[in-house]
Design an enzyme around this catalytic site. Sequence first.
Site, short mmCIF file in Angstrom:
data_model
loop_
_atom_site.label_atom_id
_atom_site.label_comp_id
_atom_site.label_asym_id
_atom_site.label_seq_id
_atom_site.Cartn_x
_atom_site.Cartn_y
_atom_site.Cartn_z
N THR A 60 23.70 55.29 62.79
CA THR A 60 24.86 56.28 62.27
C THR A 60 26.11 55.64 62.52
O THR A 60 27.21 56.49 62.57
CB THR A 60 24.88 57.57 63.12
OG1 THR A 60 24.89 57.35 64.53
CG2 THR A 60 23.57 58.52 62.84
N ALA A 61 26.25 54.28 62.51
CA ALA A 61 27.59 53.64 62.56
C ALA A 61 28.23 53.30 61.33
O ALA A 61 28.90 53.85 60.79
CB ALA A 61 27.34 52.56 63.62
N ARG A 62 27.67 51.94 60.90
CA ARG A 62 28.11 51.47 59.48
C ARG A 62 26.78 50.97 59.15
O ARG A 62 26.03 50.17 59.59
CB ARG A 62 29.24 50.40 59.89
CG ARG A 62 30.65 50.84 60.06
CD ARG A 62 31.21 51.95 58.81
NE ARG A 62 32.33 52.42 59.00
CZ ARG A 62 32.37 53.60 59.41
NH1 ARG A 62 31.42 54.20 59.61
NH2 ARG A 62 33.53 54.34 59.49
N ASP B 191 21.94 57.01 58.46
CA ASP B 191 23.08 57.96 57.82
C ASP B 191 24.29 57.04 56.98
O ASP B 191 24.88 57.46 56.11
CB ASP B 191 23.97 58.38 59.01
CG ASP B 191 24.78 59.33 58.52
OD1 ASP B 191 24.42 60.43 57.57
OD2 ASP B 191 26.11 59.41 58.83
N HIS C 200 25.64 59.72 54.80
CA HIS C 200 27.02 59.45 55.75
C HIS C 200 27.48 60.83 56.00
O HIS C 200 28.73 61.28 55.54
CB HIS C 200 28.02 58.66 54.73
CG HIS C 200 28.98 58.17 55.79
ND1 HIS C 200 29.72 56.84 55.44
CD2 HIS C 200 29.54 58.43 56.91
CE1 HIS C 200 30.38 56.51 56.41
NE2 HIS C 200 30.41 57.24 57.47
N LEU D 263 28.82 51.18 73.45
CA LEU D 263 28.68 52.30 74.31
C LEU D 263 30.00 52.87 74.54
O LEU D 263 30.77 52.89 75.32
CB LEU D 263 28.30 51.95 75.79
CG LEU D 263 27.71 53.07 76.56
CD1 LEU D 263 26.46 53.78 76.02
CD2 LEU D 263 27.66 52.75 78.02
N GLU E 89 28.36 52.66 49.44
CA GLU E 89 28.18 54.02 49.57
C GLU E 89 28.90 54.84 48.14
O GLU E 89 30.21 54.50 48.24
CB GLU E 89 28.39 54.81 50.64
CG GLU E 89 27.77 54.20 51.84
CD GLU E 89 27.97 54.89 53.00
OE1 GLU E 89 27.43 54.92 54.40
OE2 GLU E 89 29.38 55.42 53.32
#
Length: 339
Positions: A239-241, A265, A298, A157, A270
């Site tokens: 959507t973090a890592r 994402d 990403h 959070l 990548e």
Amino acid sequence: MKFLVYTPDAVYDDGGVLERQIGGDLIDLRTEKWRGQAQMNEDLLANADGLLLWQMISLDAPTIARARNCKIIVRCGTGYNNIDVAAASERNIPVCNTPDYGTAEVADHTIALLLALERGLIPFDEAVRADPIKNFDHRVFMDERRLAGRVFGTVGLGPVGTATALRAKAFGLRVMTYDPFLPRGQELALGIERVESLEELFAAVDILSLHAPLTPQTANLINATTLAQLKPQATLLNTARGGLIDWEALYDGMKSGHVRAAGIDVLPTEPPDPVPKLLRCHANREPWLHGRLLITPHAAWSSVESRDDARKISMKTMVGYLSRGLLRSCLNKQHLRPA
């Protein structure tokens, strides 16, 4: 005196217009479009006063050792798992990141993935595009689910997790979080429920959204064991890592139906090389995945405004340190020796 600043993996095509405006006569900026780790300019790496880094290049210990003149490393973004911070600390090099850009974009993108999956937007669009007359029928996809009243859980959070949680609340979702680093009482100010373990969170949520950094402790946080703890038919968002998820385990979880859907994402590598089995199935449009998996490249952070913010803030961080010794968002300040 000019300071040499090297960007080996620029994500823009303008040669650094914004960066040059900020650097002025103080900075000699050299930028390269990313071609691969082995194609870094060794002369620039060795002589640069500062390294301005995006996400494609890995600054591991051997690479940092070759940056013999480096005084500061600035990451043009939030995540810094592509930088060996400990190796930089050993050489007394500050490592700074840029956490205060793109927060709204990533939160918006996370909710957009959720809406697309839960409301069947992609299958509906594909069906109507294929046959606007025959497929103009809501029954071409019958797996939509109501959001209001369901449980949305965040792992983490921080700024993005908070922004996402508040958006989720606006859709009538009941929001829970697990974050062992969150100050006590902050969840009360946000009107969010706090749980004391991942197991408690996983068992309760209908939708799990990841907002944690990638560290040795969080690598493959989503694995066969933790997926088994997840409430059946849950939706997973990341959507973090990419390294937070074990993709073999995710394949098994989705193939069995235990995981209903996933909106992703970020990937462990990548671009993905090798391509994970689940992603190959997605590319092949295998029927069992229809409407259940949504992948973006990403791109959650990206907008015209956020790209400019990342560039401006990171360059101001670079100039502030090289010109006046000012440190902003320094990740290893406590490990640095006095100059």
